[in-house]
Design an enzyme around this catalytic site. Sequence first.
Site, PDB file in Angstrom:
ATOM      1  N   HIS A 188     -50.393  43.409 -31.439  1.00 49.97           N
ATOM      2  CA  HIS A 188     -49.165  42.959 -32.091  1.00 49.97           C
ATOM      3  C   HIS A 188     -47.931  43.784 -31.722  1.00 49.97           C
ATOM      4  CE1 HIS A 188     -46.582  41.141 -35.021  1.00 49.97           C
ATOM      5  NE2 HIS A 188     -46.522  42.193 -35.804  1.00 49.97           N
ATOM      6  N   ASP A 241     -41.548  40.683 -34.079  1.00 45.45           N
ATOM      7  CA  ASP A 241     -42.048  40.489 -35.433  1.00 45.45           C
ATOM      8  C   ASP A 241     -40.890  40.056 -36.344  1.00 45.45           C
ATOM      9  OD1 ASP A 241     -44.412  40.983 -37.364  1.00 45.45           O
ATOM     10  OD2 ASP A 241     -42.913  42.341 -38.183  1.00 45.45           O
TER      11      ASP A 241
END
Length: 310
Positions: A284, A118
Amino acid sequence: MSDETRPPSAVAAALLPGFRHQRIRTAGADIQAAIGGSGPPLLLLHGNPLTHVSWHKVAPDLARRFTVVAIDLRGYGDSSKPEGGADHAGYSFRAMAQDGVEVMAALGFSRFAVAGHDRGARVAFRMALDHPGCVDRLASLDIVPTWHLLSNITLGWGLESYHWFFMAQKAPFPEKLLCADLDYYINYKLNKKGVGLSIFSPEAFSEYVRCTTPEQVHAVCEDYRATVTLDYEMDREDFGKRRIECPVLVLWGSNSHVGRHLAVMEAWSPWAPDLRGWAIPTGHYPAEQRPDLVLGAFLPFFSGEEPVPG
């Protein structure tokens, strides 16, 4: 630059047994680091709204082969939270990448591998462009490069990634709204579509809650303000002119906003000529949901071998 021994939280110490913890001063911040293992150096960079303990399911196994350095990015966790400045440059990926390079230099490593998730993957991307002599291998979890992303926004991605533009609004608007109920915010933020919260260990989740403070929320907003201004412009200037010189591994979750809405390898290919990658069945947070698959790719890749989908 100087460093000092700094005791971690009890939870962080328990999640990373055998790691030592230091607070290392860089030119722009005081960075909390966990160091463990021996062998070639490997820097781990977390995402938002996490801390270095997000690597706790893979770091101990990586430390069997590598000297693992997991840090809290500036503004996150137990690292310092300096002012971003009028142009938010204090929270650009360039500034965060500089922190990482200086931390590794303070530990005696002038060249190292880096893995990021991320926001940490965006830091690693900028690090490889700005410091090609330092980064010998790069692994990215669940992103596409910022320039491609912000130049090709789709409705689906925008709906799932609302926070990019909300948190980038002028201070203190997003900070005031988010800090009105921090517990609600962190639970909502981590509860990803089709995945839920069960992928997080209770101990790691408690660290994310502990570190969700008004100071961190402001720093994260500064991070996003820098992204849509300075970072975007840096990537725009570099696109077609500079590329990542080292081998790059890209993994993404097939059930993440990245996997659902973006052509990942197409987005990475102009930046990384030595590229390999594939989707894995996660959301994610791959290193917390399927650490086995992340390790199955990281261990050979960072050992100089060619990884294959597992």
